[in-house]
Design a protein around this motif. Sequence first.
Motif, PDB file in Angstrom:
ATOM      1  N   SER A   1      41.495  13.629  34.690  1.00  7.50           N
ATOM      2  CA  SER A   1      42.664  13.205  35.471  1.00  7.50           C
ATOM      3  C   SER A   1      43.217  11.878  34.977  1.00  7.50           C
ATOM      4  O   SER A   1      44.428  11.696  34.923  1.00  7.50           O
ATOM      5  N   GLY A   2      42.351  10.960  34.577  1.00 10.11           N
ATOM      6  CA  GLY A   2      42.816   9.674  34.068  1.00 10.11           C
ATOM      7  C   GLY A   2      43.625   9.808  32.799  1.00 10.11           C
ATOM      8  O   GLY A   2      44.688   9.204  32.651  1.00 10.11           O
ATOM      9  N   ILE A   3      43.131  10.618  31.873  1.00  6.57           N
ATOM     10  CA  ILE A   3      43.856  10.830  30.619  1.00  6.57           C
ATOM     11  C   ILE A   3      45.179  11.538  30.893  1.00  6.57           C
ATOM     12  O   ILE A   3      46.226  11.165  30.369  1.00  6.57           O
ATOM     13  N   THR A   4      45.131  12.565  31.720  1.00  6.03           N
ATOM     14  CA  THR A   4      46.346  13.325  32.033  1.00  6.03           C
ATOM     15  C   THR A   4      47.338  12.460  32.797  1.00  6.03           C
ATOM     16  O   THR A   4      48.546  12.551  32.561  1.00  6.03           O
ATOM     17  N   ASN A   5      46.865  11.611  33.692  1.00  2.51           N
ATOM     18  CA  ASN A   5      47.757  10.707  34.427  1.00  2.51           C
ATOM     19  C   ASN A   5      48.509   9.803  33.470  1.00  2.51           C
ATOM     20  O   ASN A   5      49.710   9.565  33.637  1.00  2.51           O
ATOM     21  N   PHE A   6      47.816   9.275  32.467  1.00  2.00           N
ATOM     22  CA  PHE A   6      48.471   8.405  31.494  1.00  2.00           C
ATOM     23  C   PHE A   6      49.590   9.146  30.779  1.00  2.00           C
ATOM     24  O   PHE A   6      50.714   8.660  30.687  1.00  2.00           O
ATOM     25  N   TRP A   7      49.305  10.336  30.260  1.00  2.00           N
ATOM     26  CA  TRP A   7      50.307  11.075  29.489  1.00  2.00           C
ATOM     27  C   TRP A   7      51.437  11.562  30.380  1.00  2.00           C
ATOM     28  O   TRP A   7      52.590  11.589  29.957  1.00  2.00           O
ATOM     29  N   CYS A   8      51.139  11.951  31.616  1.00  2.00           N
ATOM     30  CA  CYS A   8      52.200  12.381  32.540  1.00  2.00           C
ATOM     31  C   CYS A   8      53.099  11.208  32.922  1.00  2.00           C
ATOM     32  O   CYS A   8      54.289  11.394  33.141  1.00  2.00           O
ATOM     33  N   ALA A   9      52.520  10.018  33.029  1.00  2.00           N
ATOM     34  CA  ALA A   9      53.322   8.852  33.390  1.00  2.00           C
ATOM     35  C   ALA A   9      54.188   8.381  32.225  1.00  2.00           C
ATOM     36  O   ALA A   9      55.164   7.668  32.425  1.00  2.00           O
ATOM     37  N   THR A  10      53.835   8.783  31.010  1.00  2.00           N
ATOM     38  CA  THR A  10      54.556   8.340  29.829  1.00  2.00           C
ATOM     39  C   THR A  10      55.571   9.372  29.357  1.00  2.00           C
ATOM     40  O   THR A  10      56.659   9.021  28.920  1.00  2.00           O
ATOM     41  N   PHE A  11      55.232  10.641  29.436  1.00  2.00           N
ATOM     42  CA  PHE A  11      56.074  11.723  28.939  1.00  2.00           C
ATOM     43  C   PHE A  11      56.146  12.851  29.950  1.00  2.00           C
ATOM     44  O   PHE A  11      55.276  12.977  30.802  1.00  2.00           O
ATOM     45  N   THR A  12      57.162  13.681  29.818  1.00  3.80           N
ATOM     46  CA  THR A  12      57.207  14.927  30.579  1.00  3.80           C
ATOM     47  C   THR A  12      56.517  15.981  29.727  1.00  3.80           C
ATOM     48  O   THR A  12      57.011  16.350  28.664  1.00  3.80           O
ATOM     49  N   LEU A  13      55.363  16.408  30.174  1.00  2.11           N
ATOM     50  CA  LEU A  13      54.579  17.367  29.399  1.00  2.11           C
ATOM     51  C   LEU A  13      55.114  18.783  29.594  1.00  2.11           C
ATOM     52  O   LEU A  13      55.570  19.132  30.688  1.00  2.11           O
ATOM     53  N   PRO A  14      55.042  19.615  28.570  1.00  2.00           N
ATOM     54  CA  PRO A  14      55.458  21.018  28.727  1.00  2.00           C
ATOM     55  C   PRO A  14      54.528  21.749  29.700  1.00  2.00           C
ATOM     56  O   PRO A  14      53.336  21.426  29.804  1.00  2.00           O
ATOM     57  N   LYS A  15      55.077  22.728  30.409  1.00  2.00           N
ATOM     58  CA  LYS A  15      54.275  23.484  31.371  1.00  2.00           C
ATOM     59  C   LYS A  15      53.100  24.175  30.695  1.00  2.00           C
ATOM     60  O   LYS A  15      52.018  24.275  31.268  1.00  2.00           O
ATOM     61  N   PHE A  16      53.308  24.652  29.461  1.00  2.68           N
ATOM     62  CA  PHE A  16      52.223  25.300  28.745  1.00  2.68           C
ATOM     63  C   PHE A  16      51.047  24.353  28.571  1.00  2.68           C
ATOM     64  O   PHE A  16      49.893  24.737  28.732  1.00  2.68           O
ATOM     65  N   CYS A  17      51.324  23.108  28.246  1.00  2.00           N
ATOM     66  CA  CYS A  17      50.281  22.110  28.052  1.00  2.00           C
ATOM     67  C   CYS A  17      49.511  21.871  29.358  1.00  2.00           C
ATOM     68  O   CYS A  17      48.285  21.807  29.364  1.00  2.00           O
ATOM     69  N   ILE A  18      50.229  21.764  30.444  1.00  2.00           N
ATOM     70  CA  ILE A  18      49.592  21.535  31.742  1.00  2.00           C
ATOM     71  C   ILE A  18      48.765  22.746  32.160  1.00  2.00           C
ATOM     72  O   ILE A  18      47.650  22.603  32.664  1.00  2.00           O
ATOM     73  N   LYS A  19      49.287  23.947  31.915  1.00  2.00           N
ATOM     74  CA  LYS A  19      48.515  25.151  32.243  1.00  2.00           C
ATOM     75  C   LYS A  19      47.242  25.229  31.411  1.00  2.00           C
ATOM     76  O   LYS A  19      46.193  25.645  31.897  1.00  2.00           O
ATOM     77  N   LEU A  20      47.315  24.814  30.156  1.00  2.00           N
ATOM     78  CA  LEU A  20      46.135  24.802  29.298  1.00  2.00           C
ATOM     79  C   LEU A  20      45.104  23.790  29.797  1.00  2.00           C
ATOM     80  O   LEU A  20      43.905  24.077  29.840  1.00  2.00           O
ATOM     81  N   ILE A  21      45.557  22.614  30.204  1.00  2.00           N
ATOM     82  CA  ILE A  21      44.650  21.608  30.762  1.00  2.00           C
ATOM     83  C   ILE A  21      43.989  22.144  32.023  1.00  2.00           C
ATOM     84  O   ILE A  21      42.773  22.017  32.207  1.00  2.00           O
TER      85      ILE A  21
END
Length: 105
Positions: free
Chosen positions: A9-29
């Motif tokens: 969650s910490g790593i994902t929070n950083f990237w989500c706060a910096t960029f809009t991630l593609p839905k595919f990437c989030i579904k993979l996570i």
Amino acid sequence: LLLINTVISGITNFWCATFTLPKFCIKLINSLCGAYLWKGTVERHHSARVAWDQITHAKDKGGLGVRDFLSWNKAASIKLIWMLFFSSESIWVAWFKDTVLSANL
């Protein structure tokens, strides 16, 4: 569960706060987190015992309290838009206006 809630969650929070991630990437996570939660590894096929949308509910609502990364990514993207209009002292806003917006005009 602790590893997912802290490290992933910490790593994902950083990237989500910096960029809009593609839905595919989030579904993979989410898929990798689910595999790790149920099997302890992400390398083998897994069968989930509970749907991921149930796991992301708060503990008092019957879930495990894992953050819903798709909703978090939307909220972080909206925050970036909000910063453009209301947070002019931000370094990111100054860079965005100077580099991105002036290049498109």
